[in-house]
Structure formats: structure tokens, C-alpha cells
Design an enzyme around this catalytic site. Structure first.
Site, PDB file in Angstrom:
ATOM      1  N   ARG A   1      61.805 -34.532   5.399  1.00 15.63           N
ATOM      2  CA  ARG A   1      60.780 -33.834   6.168  1.00 15.63           C
ATOM      3  C   ARG A   1      60.769 -34.376   7.602  1.00 15.63           C
ATOM      4  O   ARG A   1      61.007 -35.570   7.830  1.00 15.63           O
ATOM      5  CB  ARG A   1      59.393 -34.045   5.555  1.00 15.63           C
TER       6      ARG A   1
ATOM      7  N   HIS B   1      66.556 -26.184   8.669  1.00 17.64           N
ATOM      8  CA  HIS B   1      65.946 -26.426   7.346  1.00 17.64           C
ATOM      9  C   HIS B   1      66.647 -25.579   6.264  1.00 17.64           C
ATOM     10  O   HIS B   1      66.029 -24.730   5.622  1.00 17.64           O
ATOM     11  CB  HIS B   1      64.445 -26.120   7.377  1.00 17.64           C
TER      12      HIS B   1
END
Ligand code: NAP
Ligand code: GLV
Length: 306
Positions: A221, A269
């Protein structure tokens, strides 16, 4: 009982259709449309708004549409609500392949040759010698990533909260083994969940414990990373490079220095994207478990936060 799908930022037509096929007798609605909020017992969530939970008085289960649950405001859920997440072999293999490909791209200097090509510059060099990969997090994704790297001849070490025993992987655990784990690593891969303990872990102090040529690969993250510390470490030659798939703000803002930094590879991502076809069965099984009051698959331990 009804199911509410609150998977934001994408078109969910196919997901809704597949879910209806898998649980034909259950009413399924897509947020923000919901006929009766009090009938919702199960939410399939990805980046759901934090104020959703308080509007659902009879909520029993929140199912994340990914491996991570940090996008669900766990502190806003009533204690009787259970949370489940995706665990999927396809997701783990995709992650392992992403990590392997970027370790190899750095080892074989792909970035350097791409830059040389754009200037018509011929400069052959030997591949980088370093072969030691360190993985922060030896969970579902970290374990498979370690296995794949070992199979490709890398020397692999991993770090987790509790001690692990994995074939051909040097396993370290806990704060007091972190410094030893970090020494002599050529590639550092972050595969930790985002929790209060792990937030901001990739910072100047940690970078100072790594060898100067180390490449940091963050696939967990964005908030694990202190961005200005990474930029300073790269600019002062304290790190060899960075591969970043996740960011504090996504999409990465267009004027962000990572986009044009010569030592940074940016991907949007995509390291391991949930595959609808391989995960629909576990989501349907959890809807049925919610209906029958039986144990969920891949339930999250809310006291650990992952
Ligand atoms: P997981 O199975 O829950 O594994 C987490 C690992 O981290 C475990 O080994 C755990 O140790 C370790 N850990 C947690 N807190 C720690 C701490 N404070 N100190 C040391 N180790 C700690 O998670 P996963 O399924 O592998 O997924 C990891 C993360 O990857 C997700 O949470 C998500 O954020 C990210 N992800 C990213 C993408 C992408 O496309 N970029 C895709 C999927 C997932 P123990 O085993 O000892 O508890
Ligand atoms: C993706 O980032 C996931 O958590 O599955």
C-alpha cells in the site's frame, strides 16, 4: 436479506451478472441504489465510503473485493460485524510474477537500456550481481512470491510478525530481527498489510539499514512508504532504485516527482488484480455462510487488522 455491492471506481455490470448467477435466490443491489437499507446483511466492498456502515442497521458481513481490508473503515463497524477478504491462488501467482519480472528487469538493467535506446547510445554492461531478495510479509502473497523467486535461483529471506518455516527461505520475525533481515538485501519487497504498526515503515531509518544499491519494490500500500524519505534516499544514492505499484494518492497525481524520476518505475496498482472468475465462488460461499450463520471463508482477524 439482501447483498449490496459497493465496489467503487469501475464498471460492475459483469460482476453483478456473475454474482446473480452464483446466488440466484438472493436479492443483489448496487450502491448507491438500495431499496431498503435495513435489509442489507452482506456488503461486497472495495473503497466503500466510510459513512456507508452506519446506514446499515442489520449488517452482518463485509466481504472485501481484494486481499487488503484497509479500504474498509474497520473502526466504524459494529462489533457483531465480521469481515472476510480474498485469498486466491491466481492473485498470489500474479503477484509473484510481477515481483519476479521487476527484480529481473532491474538485475538485467532494462531501464538503463531503455534510456540508452532513446538516445541511440550503445553501452553493454554485465547484469547486476546481487541475488538476495528480502520480503516484508510472508502471508498468502509473500509465501508464493518467495517460492517463485527461490525457483528462479534467487536467495530469499522473509520477515513476518510470527516465526515461519518455509523451504529454502531464511525466515526472520519481529522488530528485533528486522535489522538483521534488512542487511545484505539487493531487492526489498513490501507485502505487508496496512495497519497502525506497518504504516510509514518504509522510511529513512529503514532505508539507512539497507545496502546502498538496494532496489525497493512496494506492492502493498502507498501509505507504507514515506515518499519524501524515498526521494531523498534515491537522490543521495542511498538506494539503487524503486518500483512502485501503490501510492498514498491513487491515481498518482500528474505532477508527482515519481513520474519522471530516473530511478523510479511506476505501475498503476496492477501487481495482482482480483480476478472475477476465480473469486466469485468464495464470495458466493460467504453470502451463503452469512445466510446460514456458519463460518466464513478467509475471515479477517479484526484484532490484528488483517
Ligand atoms: P496476509 O496473508 O495477511 O499476510 C500478511 C503478512 O504480513 C503476514 O506474514 C504477517 O505476519 C505479516 N505482518 C503483518 N503485520 C506485521 C508486522 N507488524 N510485523 C511483521 N510482519 C507483519 O496478506 P496478503 O494476502 O499476503 O496481502 C498482503 C498485502 O498485499 C495486502 O494487505 C494488500 O495491501 C497488498 N496487495 C496489493 C496488491 C497489488 O495489486 N498491489 C494486490 C493484492 C494485495 P504473520 O503471518 O506473522 O501474521
Ligand atoms: C489489491 O490491492 C488487493 O488488496 O487485493
Amino acid at each position: 436479506m439482501s447483498v449490496l455491492v459497493c465496489v467503487t471506481g469501475r464498471n460492475n455490470d459483469k460482476l453483478m451478472a456473475k454474482l446473480s448467477d452464483a446466488i440466484p435466490d438472493v436479492k443483489i443491489e448496487q450502491w448507491p441504489y438500495c431499496e431498503d437499507l435495513s435489509s442489507v446483511q452482506f456488503v461486497l466492498a472495495w473503497n466503500a465510503p466510510d459513512n456507508l456502515w452506519q446506514q446499515l442497521p442489520n449488517l452482518k458481513v463485509v466481504q472485501s473485493y481484494g486481499a487488503g481490508v484497509d479500504g474498509i473503515a474497520l473502526d466504524k463497524l459494529k462489533p457483531c460485524v465480521s469481515v472476510a477478504r480474498i485469498v486466491d491462488q491466481k492473485l498470489s501467482v500474479d503477484m509473484a510474477e510481477y515481483v519476479l519480472s521487476h527484480v529481473l528487469a532491474n538485475k538485467l538493467r532494462h531501464r538503463e537500456y531503455a534510456a540508452n535506446q532513446s538516445e541511440g547510445y550503445w553501452k553493454p554492461r554485465r547484469a547486476m550481481g546481487g541475488n538476495e531478495v528480502g520480503i516484508l510479509g510472508l502471508g498468502e502473497l509473500g509465501k508464493v512470491t518467495a517460492e517463485v523467486l527461490v525457483r528462479h535461483g534467487f536467495s530469499v529471506r522473509g520477515w513476518s510478525r510470527t516465526q515461519k518455516d518455509l523451504p529454502k527461505v531464511a525466515c526472520y520475525a519481529g522488530e528485533n530481527q528486522l535489522e538483521t533481515f534488512l542487511s545484505e538485501i539487493d531487492y526489498l519487497v513490501c507485502l505487508l498489510p496496512l495497519t497502525q504498526q506497518t504504516k510509514g515503515m518504509l522510511n529513512a531509518k529503514l532505508f539507512s539499514l539497507l545496502p546502498a544499491n538496494c532496489v525497493v519494490i512496494n506492492v502493498a500500500r502507498g501509505q507504507h512508504l514515506v515518499e519524501e524519505d524515498l526521494l531523498a534516499a534515491l537522490d543521495n544514492n542511498k538506494l539503487g532504485g524503486a518500483v512502485l505499484d501503490v501510492f498514498s494518492t491513487e491515481p498518482l497525481p500528474e505532477n508527482h516527482p515519481f513520474w519522471s524520476h530516473s530511478k523510479v518505475t511506476v505501475t498503476p496498482h496492477v501487481a495482482a488484480v482480483t480476478n472475477m472468475d476465480t473469486v466469485i465462488a468464495q464470495i458466493a460461499a460467504n453470502v451463503n455462510a452469512c445466510l446460514d450463520d456458519t463460518p466464513l471463508e478467509n475471515q479477517v482477524n479484526l484484532s490484528k487488522g488483517y
